[in-house]
Design an enzyme around this catalytic site. Structure first.
Site, short mmCIF file in Angstrom:
data_model
loop_
_atom_site.label_atom_id
_atom_site.label_comp_id
_atom_site.label_asym_id
_atom_site.label_seq_id
_atom_site.Cartn_x
_atom_site.Cartn_y
_atom_site.Cartn_z
N ASP A 1 -2.93 -1.35 9.11
CA ASP A 1 -2.95 -1.44 7.64
C ASP A 1 -3.50 -2.78 7.14
O ASP A 1 -3.63 -2.97 5.93
CB ASP A 1 -1.53 -1.27 7.08
CG ASP A 1 -0.99 0.14 7.28
OD1 ASP A 1 -1.80 1.08 7.36
OD2 ASP A 1 0.25 0.28 7.36
N LYS B 1 0.85 -1.20 0.00
CA LYS B 1 0.00 0.00 0.00
C LYS B 1 0.88 1.24 0.00
O LYS B 1 2.01 1.22 0.50
CB LYS B 1 -0.94 0.04 1.20
CG LYS B 1 -0.29 0.18 2.60
CD LYS B 1 -0.02 1.59 3.06
CE LYS B 1 1.05 1.59 4.13
NZ LYS B 1 1.46 2.76 4.75
P1 ATP Z 1 4.07 -0.39 7.93
O1 ATP Z 1 4.08 0.56 6.78
O2 ATP Z 1 2.84 -1.26 8.00
O3 ATP Z 1 4.45 0.16 9.24
P2 ATP Z 1 6.53 -1.38 6.89
O4 ATP Z 1 6.21 -1.60 5.46
O5 ATP Z 1 7.32 -0.18 7.27
O6 ATP Z 1 5.20 -1.47 7.67
P3 ATP Z 1 7.10 -4.15 7.19
O7 ATP Z 1 7.87 -4.58 5.99
O8 ATP Z 1 5.67 -4.52 7.25
O9 ATP Z 1 7.30 -2.61 7.41
O10 ATP Z 1 7.85 -4.75 8.48
C1 ATP Z 1 8.29 -4.00 9.59
C2 ATP Z 1 9.03 -4.94 10.53
O11 ATP Z 1 8.14 -5.98 10.96
C3 ATP Z 1 10.19 -5.67 9.88
O12 ATP Z 1 11.40 -4.97 10.06
C4 ATP Z 1 10.21 -7.02 10.59
O13 ATP Z 1 11.12 -7.00 11.68
C5 ATP Z 1 8.81 -7.21 11.14
N1 ATP Z 1 8.01 -8.27 10.47
C6 ATP Z 1 7.25 -9.18 11.07
N2 ATP Z 1 6.63 -9.97 10.18
C7 ATP Z 1 7.00 -9.54 8.96
C8 ATP Z 1 6.66 -9.96 7.63
N3 ATP Z 1 5.85 -10.98 7.37
N4 ATP Z 1 7.21 -9.25 6.61
C9 ATP Z 1 8.03 -8.20 6.86
N5 ATP Z 1 8.39 -7.80 8.08
C10 ATP Z 1 7.87 -8.45 9.14
#
Ligand code: ATP
Length: 297
Positions: free
Chosen positions: A136, A6
């Site tokens: 999200d 997203k």
């Molecule tokens: P958001 O925008 O929802 O805050 P993001 O895109 O910044 O998320 P994600 O890639 O969803 O970040 O992941 C953030 C942290 O969550 C990662 O650094 C990891 O340690 C942890 N994590 C737990 N499960 C997962 C997963 N399935 N995929 C990615 N990261 C995960």
């Protein structure tokens, strides 16, 4: 199951409430970067991760702290069953980039397990479980373009006449969402939360006018992300040199997004950034569908 990344076309954030959460007023768009999740019945929960392309998966946990295991735990608790599954993730969404890859995986896992075990979970229950997992996750189930309020759990589709092209500039060093919100709290002095600020974005989505949508992009977390990561200003400058006009930090960052008029121009901006030394720059289009089944040939 395949679930999309997203982006937030508009991300309005209010001051932290007594419940510890920040009220949100956001317009989400699902874009064509995907994680695929495959589930198989197993005696124990397990997680495996494979990158798609250049995605760095080093920070994705393989234990029960992975959000997909929490998703499985909540779904089985809801149905009062004790089944378990092996969950395999193919990751095309940059990790810790503010594109909700973990949330996409959680949404895909809920639907995949529901199908695997023929649980026939009611949509409202699936959305409630998704909201418990993270702000999200409900949107990742629904996809398209939508207006999110509350803590992100109230998601209503909005009319989107466009087919928009984005250049996605990931960053080697992730940003913790919690750290960005803590910096937001530190910078947030007036404590006001105005409603109705998404109007300009929602109006622009009905016009297919890339300039109008570009001018309406906005992210209240951007000052906090830039305060923690001043180096992102250089990414903005380099993207402008590459021909980008409208730039915005994605969610809590550090991924930077730019809205481009068409696919060919987007590929040109991407190539220019890669020539400047940027790695893993992606081109994506939106809106796309939320979590959906895919079949491999
Ligand atoms: P958001 O925008 O929802 O805050 P993001 O895109 O910044 O998320 P994600 O890639 O969803 O970040 O992941 C953030 C942290 O969550 C990662 O650094 C990891 O340690 C942890 N994590 C737990 N499960 C997962 C997963 N399935 N995929 C990615 N990261 C995960």
């Amino acid at each position: 199951m395949r679930a999309p990344a997203k982006i937030n076309l508009f991300l309005g954030v209010g001051s932290r409430g007594a419940d510890g959460y920040h009220p949100l007023d956001t317009v989400y768009q699902a874009v064509s970067l995907y994680d695929d999740v495959t589930v198989t019945e197993s005696a124990m929960w397990s997680v495996s991760v494979e990158p798609i392309g250049d995605i760095d998966c080093a920070d994705v946990p393989l234990d029960s702290s992975n959000i997909v295991v929490r998703a499985g735990g909540l779904l089985t608790a809801h149905h009062q069953i004790t089944r378990r599954a092996a969950i395999a993730i193919n990751k095309g969404i940059p990790v810790a980039g503010g594109m909700a890859g973990g949330s996409a995986d959680a949404a895909a896992t809920l639907v995949a397990l529901d199908r695997l075990w023929d649980l026939q979970t009611a949509d409202a229950d699936l959305l409630a479980i998704a909201a418990e997992l993270g702000s999200d996750v409900p949107f990742a189930l629904i996809g398209g373009t939508a207006h999110g309020t509350g803590n992100g759990e109230v998601v209503e589709p909005v009319t989107d006449e466009g087919s928009w092209w984005w250049v996605v500039i990931p960053n080697d060093i992730g940003l913790s969402t919690a750290a960005v919100y803590a910096e937001f709290d530190r910078l947030d002095s007036d404590g006001t939360f105005l409603v109705g600020r998404t109007r300009a974005v929602i109006a622009a989505l009905g016009t297919r006018d890339v300039n109008q949508l570009g001018a309406a992009l906005s992210n209240d977390l951007q000052p906090a992300a830039l305060s923690l990561r001043p180096d992102l200003e250089q990414t903005f400058a380099d993207a402008r040199d590459a021909g980008a006009h409208e730039l915005v930090v994605s969610g809590s960052g550090p991924t930077v997004l730019t809205l481009i008029s068409d696919q060919e121009s987007a590929l040109g901006v991407r190539q220019d950034l890669m020539d400047q030394g940027y790695r893993g720059v992606l081109v994506a289009t939106g809106p796309v569908a939320g979590a959906h089944v895919v079949e491999y040939a």
